[in-house]
Motif scaffolding. Structure first.
Motif, PDB file in Angstrom:
ATOM      1  N   UNK A 199       0.866  -1.166   0.000  1.00 51.90           N
ATOM      2  CA  UNK A 199       0.000   0.000   0.000  1.00 51.90           C
ATOM      3  C   UNK A 199       0.909   1.225   0.000  1.00 51.90           C
ATOM      4  N   UNK A 200       0.851   2.009  -1.085  1.00 49.54           N
ATOM      5  CA  UNK A 200       1.676   3.217  -1.202  1.00 49.54           C
ATOM      6  C   UNK A 200       0.848   4.429  -0.838  1.00 49.54           C
ATOM      7  N   UNK A 201       1.450   5.377  -0.124  1.00 54.01           N
ATOM      8  CA  UNK A 201       0.767   6.622   0.219  1.00 54.01           C
ATOM      9  C   UNK A 201       1.484   7.775  -0.483  1.00 54.01           C
ATOM     10  N   UNK A 202       0.756   8.499  -1.343  1.00 55.57           N
ATOM     11  CA  UNK A 202       1.327   9.658  -2.025  1.00 55.57           C
ATOM     12  C   UNK A 202       0.615  10.923  -1.575  1.00 55.57           C
ATOM     13  N   UNK A 203       1.377  11.954  -1.313  1.00 57.11           N
ATOM     14  CA  UNK A 203       0.814  13.288  -1.103  1.00 57.11           C
ATOM     15  C   UNK A 203       0.614  13.884  -2.497  1.00 57.11           C
ATOM     16  N   UNK A 216       5.045   3.477   2.587  1.00 57.32           N
ATOM     17  CA  UNK A 216       4.871   2.229   1.865  1.00 57.32           C
ATOM     18  C   UNK A 216       4.639   1.169   2.934  1.00 57.32           C
ATOM     19  N   UNK A 217       3.453   0.585   2.929  1.00 54.01           N
ATOM     20  CA  UNK A 217       3.072  -0.338   4.003  1.00 54.01           C
ATOM     21  C   UNK A 217       2.835  -1.723   3.402  1.00 54.01           C
ATOM     22  N   UNK A 218       3.429  -2.730   4.028  1.00 54.99           N
ATOM     23  CA  UNK A 218       3.170  -4.093   3.566  1.00 54.99           C
ATOM     24  C   UNK A 218       1.728  -4.450   3.895  1.00 54.99           C
ATOM     25  N   UNK A 219       0.974  -4.846   2.879  1.00 57.67           N
ATOM     26  CA  UNK A 219      -0.473  -4.983   3.089  1.00 57.67           C
ATOM     27  C   UNK A 219      -0.968  -6.421   3.019  1.00 57.67           C
ATOM     28  N   UNK A 220      -0.172  -7.338   2.563  1.00 56.63           N
ATOM     29  CA  UNK A 220      -0.633  -8.722   2.497  1.00 56.63           C
ATOM     30  C   UNK A 220      -0.281  -9.339   1.157  1.00 56.63           C
ATOM     31  N   UNK A 221      -1.122 -10.293   0.720  1.00 58.10           N
ATOM     32  CA  UNK A 221      -0.884 -10.955  -0.550  1.00 58.10           C
ATOM     33  C   UNK A 221      -2.047 -10.765  -1.495  1.00 58.10           C
ATOM     34  N   UNK A 222      -1.729 -10.698  -2.772  1.00 63.18           N
ATOM     35  CA  UNK A 222      -2.762 -10.665  -3.813  1.00 63.18           C
ATOM     36  C   UNK A 222      -3.827  -9.604  -3.572  1.00 63.18           C
TER      37      UNK A 222
END
Lengths: 246, 181
Positions: free
Chosen positions: A54-58, A70-76
């Motif tokens: 999961x990417x966070x952009x301003x 940038x957060x690891x969010x899981x698979x698929x």
């Protein structure tokens, strides 16, 4: 004295200009995407999912997104939906909920695993609606509409599971839930009791319904060959206005 | 909790992963002469790989949608975005086509359109439409979109990166396609 006068005068002159500028910027419409998107816009931030991150952009800067997190969010991970200071992520095996109390730091709150399938999600109030589609590239064989109470975002509670044919995207407007059931058409549910959706009708149009956006009294449906527009001034009774298929 | 969930998912992956993942895994056997999807390539510098505003075109493979005001943006999978004016809801009209190779996603905020071109996140400025500028490109945000899959499952000719980017697919009668999903 003269300076003060000028100052007051110019303040009066500038004031209306400032106001009109303000009202112009507030008039700028807010857009809306479907339930199967990898993008979600919330405030000045763009949230983007790829299969694992999961990417966070301003995006407040003029056309220059600045990566903030940038957060690891899981698979698929396949879909993301922003609602009420939360992010709802659909993966091929789970629904994940992140809180956005700090918009640049999404915090993982909970995850509900289910059978392997494709699963977009939309939310209204404290209820999350998820469709599961089995077969093809999605894996699994479950085809259903799942209803979760997300009042406690740390512990979503399954409230209903309604069999469907092969659902794709979905959308919600007040007391109506629209579920694209593939080749079967567009199914409309009464969700006055959100935990117990009641099927009202399935709109068939000889086409495959994939996703919907309820937006400003219009339901915009993405079908296999284009788009269809419905009037939803009565949300539970969509009326076909037009189709753009060429 | 998160670790437990991830372990569960991993378990599922291990149990079912073998037959599921839609990756181009070369087949070890020959299927003979069959109708199969074959990649259409474009190379660096080709007009097909440019981001450009073109005349409106037919929808062949409709994709995701995004509504803002009285405009609707609909992805043409792998090719770009149809810009649709639906101010007359009984008679929506296509205005033009944004060619964006590898496109699958779309979102708009203010004057900026967010999309992808294959694995890159791309931002376009629509303020001076029909003169549309790329204001930013973030490479590699969507690794899974770097290669495309045929529009339908079945046998297909495995893409060869040396031949360029896959910008489309066509059905041809070929011998022993080595990919399947």
């Amino acid at each position: 004295m003269r300076t003060v006068l000028y100052f007051i005068l110019s303040a009066f002159l500038l004031l209306p200009a400032a106001c009109s500028k303000e009202s112009k910027s507030t008039q700028q419409p807010t857009g809306k995407g479907g339930s199967m998107a990898r993008f979600a816009l919330a405030g000045n931030y763009l949230y983007v999912v790829n299969t694992t991150w999961l990417h966070v952009y301003d995006v407040s800067e003029n056309g220059q997104p600045v990566i903030k997190n940038k957060v690891n969010a899981g698979w698929n991970i396949e879909t993301i939906f922003a609602y009420d200071n939360k992010l709802f992520l659909g993966s091929s095996s789970a629904l994940y909920i992140f809180s956005l109390n700090d918009p640049v730091t999404p915090v993982w709150e909970s995850g509900v695993t289910h059978l392997r399938s494709c699963d977009p999600v939309v939310t209204q109030g404290n209820t999350a609606f998820v469709t599961l589609r089995g077969g093809s590239t999605c894996g699994g064989t479950t085809n259903a509409l799942m209803v979760y109470d997300v009042t406690d975002i740390k512990a979503p509670a399954l409230k209903a599971s309604i069999p469907m044919k092969g659902p794709y995207g979905l959308g919600v407007q007040d007391s109506a839930l629209y579920v694209c059931d593939g080749a079967d058409g567009l199914t409309v549910f009464d969700i006055k009791s959100p935990h117990a959706p009641r099927k009202l009708q399935t709109i068939e149009g000889g086409d495959m319904y994939i996703d919907v956006i309820p937006y400003n009294g219009v339901l915009i449906a993405y079908v296999r060959n284009g788009v269809r527009f419905f009037d939803i001034s009565k949300p539970q009774e969509p009326v076909l206005l037009s189709a753009l298929m060429d | 909790m998160k670790i437990t969930v991830h372990c569960l998912i991993l378990g599922c992956l291990l149990l079912t992963g073998c037959w599921w993942d839609p990756v181009d895994r070369p087949l070890s056997y020959n299927v003979g002469i069959v109708d199969a999807y074959v990649p259409v390539y474009a190379q660096e510098g080709d007009a097909e790989l440019e981001i450009a505003v073109l005349a409106s075109r037919q929808t062949d493979s409709a994709g995701k949608i995004f509504a803002i005001g009285e405009k609707l943006f609909q992805v043409e999978q792998g090719k770009g975005i149809h810009i649709i004016d639906y101010s007359d809801k009984r008679n929506p009209k296509k205005l033009s086509f944004l060619q964006i190779p590898g496109c699958q996603e779309v979102a708009v905020k203010g004057q900026h359109l967010y999309t992808n071109s294959f694995e890159d996140l791309v931002v376009l400025d629509l303020a001076t439409y029909p003169d549309v500028q790329v204001t930013a490109r973030e490479p590699g945000v969507f690794p899974e979109l770097s290669t495309s899959f045929p529009p339908q499952w079945g046998y297909y000719e495995c893409p060869d990166p040396a031949k360029g980017r896959v910008i489309g697919w066509e059905i041809k009668r070929i011998e022993n396609p080595k990919c399947y999903y």
